[in-house]
Scaffold this motif. Structure first.
Motif: not given
Length: 227
Positions: A191-204
């Motif tokens: 979660k901590r390593r991949h979650g924020p990066i994935a959210a950025q790739k997906i986009g708001l």
């Protein structure tokens, strides 16, 4: 620029607010400031005890700067002491369940802080942060090139089986994070390593398009920018 404090579940949500949500609000004159609740001396976030959440919210709402305060908390494993929790268990409809929890939380916190009701916007994410990542499985799996095509196909099936990413349910073996941890390996989803990066790739914008409860919350925050 108006300040909006977002009280978060943990470090991943804090990064998500700071790096994904906040930039989308600068243009309308809103500064989103993520905060985590102290859960024990020197430690913040995770396993949120309602008494500590209530104290943090009350103290923040009582600050002289008088910010608007909102929350980003998971419905999964919500502390049973949250107002309305027991009543909500008998409600099968997800929207109605969340409405009850938000109303009860709003009433309790506004009474404790003695603040104007419009200064507190409660939000509880169904069922957890990882649900948002199912908004675009292809973008999610681009975080690591070693995640296999088979894993992508399986996650697409899981998403397709639910009404929306936010309806992927809350049982320990079928909650969103459990699916990601089971299907993504070498390296395993963290979660901590991949979650924020994935959210950025997906986009708001994509997350809002796929997740109606989340989108309604953001719309409510954007209303704060209206004169």
């Amino acid at each position: 620029m108006s300040r909006v404090v977002v009280v978060c579940e943990g470090e991943t949500e804090e990064e998500f607010v700071r790096d994904v949500m906040a930039p989308g609000f600068y243009g309308v004159g809103l500064y989103l400031e993520p905060q985590m609740v102290e859960t024990s001396p020197g430690h913040r976030g995770g396993a949120l005890n309602y008494d500590r959440v209530k104290l943090h919210l009350r103290n923040t709402l009582c600050q002289k700067s008088a910010p608007v305060v909102t929350t980003l908390l998971d419905l999964y494993k919500l502390d049973k002491r949250f107002p309305g929790f027991e009543q909500s268990k008998a409600i099968p409809d997800l929207g109605q369940k969340l409405d009850l929890l938000r109303r009860e939380l709003h009433s309790d916190i506004v009474a404790a802080a003695g603040c104007q009701p419009e200064r507190f916007i409660p939000y509880i994410q169904p069922y957890e942060f990882e649900a948002l990542l199912f908004s675009d499985v292809s973008a999610l799996t681009q975080v690591n090139p070693s995640w296999s095509k088979k894993s992508i196909e399986r996650l697409i099936e899981i998403r397709a089986a639910a009404e929306s990413p936010e309806h992927i349910n809350d049982r320990p073996e079928t909650k969103p994070a459990a699916h990601l941890e089971r299907e993504l390996s070498n390296p395993s989803y963290r979660k901590r390593r991949h979650g924020p990066i994935a959210a950025q790739k997906i986009g708001l914008a994509k997350i809002e398009a796929e997740c109606a409860f989340f989108a309604a919350w953001l719309a409510r925050i954007r209303e704060l920018a209206q004169p």
